[in-house]
Write a protein that holds these residues in place. Structure first.
Motif, PDB file in Angstrom:
ATOM      1  N   SER A 158      21.003 -33.099  24.805  1.00  0.00           N
ATOM      2  CA  SER A 158      21.244 -32.867  23.384  1.00  0.00           C
ATOM      3  C   SER A 158      22.701 -33.141  23.016  1.00  0.00           C
ATOM      4  CB  SER A 158      20.874 -31.428  23.027  1.00  0.00           C
ATOM      5  OG  SER A 158      21.127 -31.181  21.674  1.00  0.00           O
ATOM      6  N   LYS A 190      23.402 -36.915  23.189  1.00  0.00           N
ATOM      7  CA  LYS A 190      22.839 -37.578  22.012  1.00  0.00           C
ATOM      8  C   LYS A 190      23.745 -37.369  20.804  1.00  0.00           C
ATOM      9  CE  LYS A 190      18.410 -37.727  19.577  1.00  0.00           C
ATOM     10  NZ  LYS A 190      17.076 -37.104  19.519  1.00  0.00           N
ATOM     11  N   LYS A 191      24.202 -36.143  20.591  1.00  0.00           N
ATOM     12  CA  LYS A 191      25.076 -35.835  19.460  1.00  0.00           C
ATOM     13  C   LYS A 191      26.401 -36.574  19.576  1.00  0.00           C
ATOM     14  CE  LYS A 191      23.079 -31.307  18.715  1.00  0.00           C
ATOM     15  NZ  LYS A 191      23.281 -29.868  18.791  1.00  0.00           N
ATOM     16  N   LEU A 211      25.788 -40.304  18.783  1.00  0.00           N
ATOM     17  CA  LEU A 211      25.563 -40.468  17.345  1.00  0.00           C
ATOM     18  C   LEU A 211      26.864 -40.306  16.560  1.00  0.00           C
ATOM     19  CD1 LEU A 211      22.181 -38.604  17.014  1.00  0.00           C
ATOM     20  CD2 LEU A 211      22.586 -41.011  16.506  1.00  0.00           C
ATOM     21  N   LEU A 240      19.255 -45.399  12.077  1.00  0.00           N
ATOM     22  CA  LEU A 240      18.677 -44.375  12.931  1.00  0.00           C
ATOM     23  C   LEU A 240      17.174 -44.630  13.048  1.00  0.00           C
ATOM     24  CD1 LEU A 240      20.474 -41.351  11.240  1.00  0.00           C
ATOM     25  CD2 LEU A 240      21.203 -42.612  13.278  1.00  0.00           C
ATOM     26  N   GLU A 299      23.978 -30.363  14.071  1.00  0.00           N
ATOM     27  CA  GLU A 299      22.575 -30.621  14.353  1.00  0.00           C
ATOM     28  C   GLU A 299      21.968 -31.608  13.368  1.00  0.00           C
ATOM     29  OE1 GLU A 299      20.283 -27.163  15.117  1.00  0.00           O
ATOM     30  OE2 GLU A 299      21.769 -26.366  16.487  1.00  0.00           O
ATOM     31  N   ILE A 327      23.096 -35.081  10.455  1.00  0.00           N
ATOM     32  CA  ILE A 327      24.099 -35.994   9.932  1.00  0.00           C
ATOM     33  C   ILE A 327      23.751 -36.253   8.467  1.00  0.00           C
ATOM     34  CG2 ILE A 327      22.858 -38.060  10.709  1.00  0.00           C
ATOM     35  CD1 ILE A 327      25.669 -39.291  11.248  1.00  0.00           C
ATOM     36  N   TYR A 362      19.269 -34.357  13.992  1.00  0.00           N
ATOM     37  CA  TYR A 362      19.435 -35.119  15.220  1.00  0.00           C
ATOM     38  C   TYR A 362      18.173 -35.159  16.076  1.00  0.00           C
ATOM     39  CZ  TYR A 362      24.509 -35.558  14.667  1.00  0.00           C
ATOM     40  OH  TYR A 362      25.755 -35.878  14.228  1.00  0.00           O
ATOM     41  N   ASP A 363      17.403 -34.084  16.107  1.00  0.00           N
ATOM     42  CA  ASP A 363      16.241 -34.074  16.996  1.00  0.00           C
ATOM     43  C   ASP A 363      15.157 -35.055  16.566  1.00  0.00           C
ATOM     44  OD1 ASP A 363      15.457 -32.592  14.771  1.00  0.00           O
ATOM     45  OD2 ASP A 363      14.482 -31.022  15.933  1.00  0.00           O
TER      46      ASP A 363
END
Length: 122
Positions: A4, A7-8, A11, A30, A82, A84, A107-108
Motif C-alpha cells: 500500500s 503504491k502511494k 502514485l 489512472l 488515501e 488523490i 488509491y485502492d
C-alpha cells in the motif's frame, strides 16, 4: 515498505512529476477496473477555481471527522494519503466519456498509473 505504501509513493511521484519542466501539458492517467481516469493532480495549492476549493474543503472536513471518530484500536477507513484529487478529470470506460471538473480518486481503486498528453484531444 508495504504494498500500500509503495503504491502511494509511486502514485505521488507520478502526480508530482507534472510540475516538472517539460511535463506541464501532461495528465495523470489512472487505470481502474471500471475504466481510465485522467486529470491534473491538485495538491494543497490555493486557487481561484471554485470546484477545487469546494472539493479541498469537503475532503479536509471528511478527514477531520474520520480522525476524530477513529479509536486507536480501529483501522482507519479513510485518511490523508488515501486518495488523490484531480481537476479537469475524465472517466473513460467503453462509452460514453464522462468529464468531471473535479474528482477524488481513492488509491485502492487504482490498478496502474501513467503520464501523458491526451491522445484523443477531446
Amino acid at each position: 515498505m508495504s504494498l500500500s505504501l509503495t503504491k502511494k509513493a509511486i502514485l505521488a511521484g507520478y502526480a508530482h512529476s507534472i510540475s516538472l519542466k517539460g511535463f506541464e501539458t501532461n495528465r495523470l492517467f489512472l487505470v481502474t477496473a471500471a475504466g481510465i481516469i485522467s486529470g491534473i493532480p491538485v495538491f494543497d495549492e490555493k486557487t481561484d477555481n471554485l470546484n477545487v476549493t469546494v472539493a479541498q474543503t469537503l475532503n479536509s472536513a471528511a478527514l477531520e471527522a474520520v480522525s476524530k471518530a477513529d479509536s486507536p484500536d480501529e483501522e482507519r477507513s479513510a485518511g490523508s494519503g488515501e486518495f488523490i484529487l484531480l481537476r479537469d478529470a475524465r472517466f473513460e470506460a467503453t462509452t460514453p466519456v464522462v468529464n468531471f471538473p473535479i474528482l477524488t480518486v481513492f488509491y485502492d481503486q487504482i490498478i496502474a498509473v501513467s503520464l501523458g498528453t491526451d491522445p484523443t484531444n477531446r
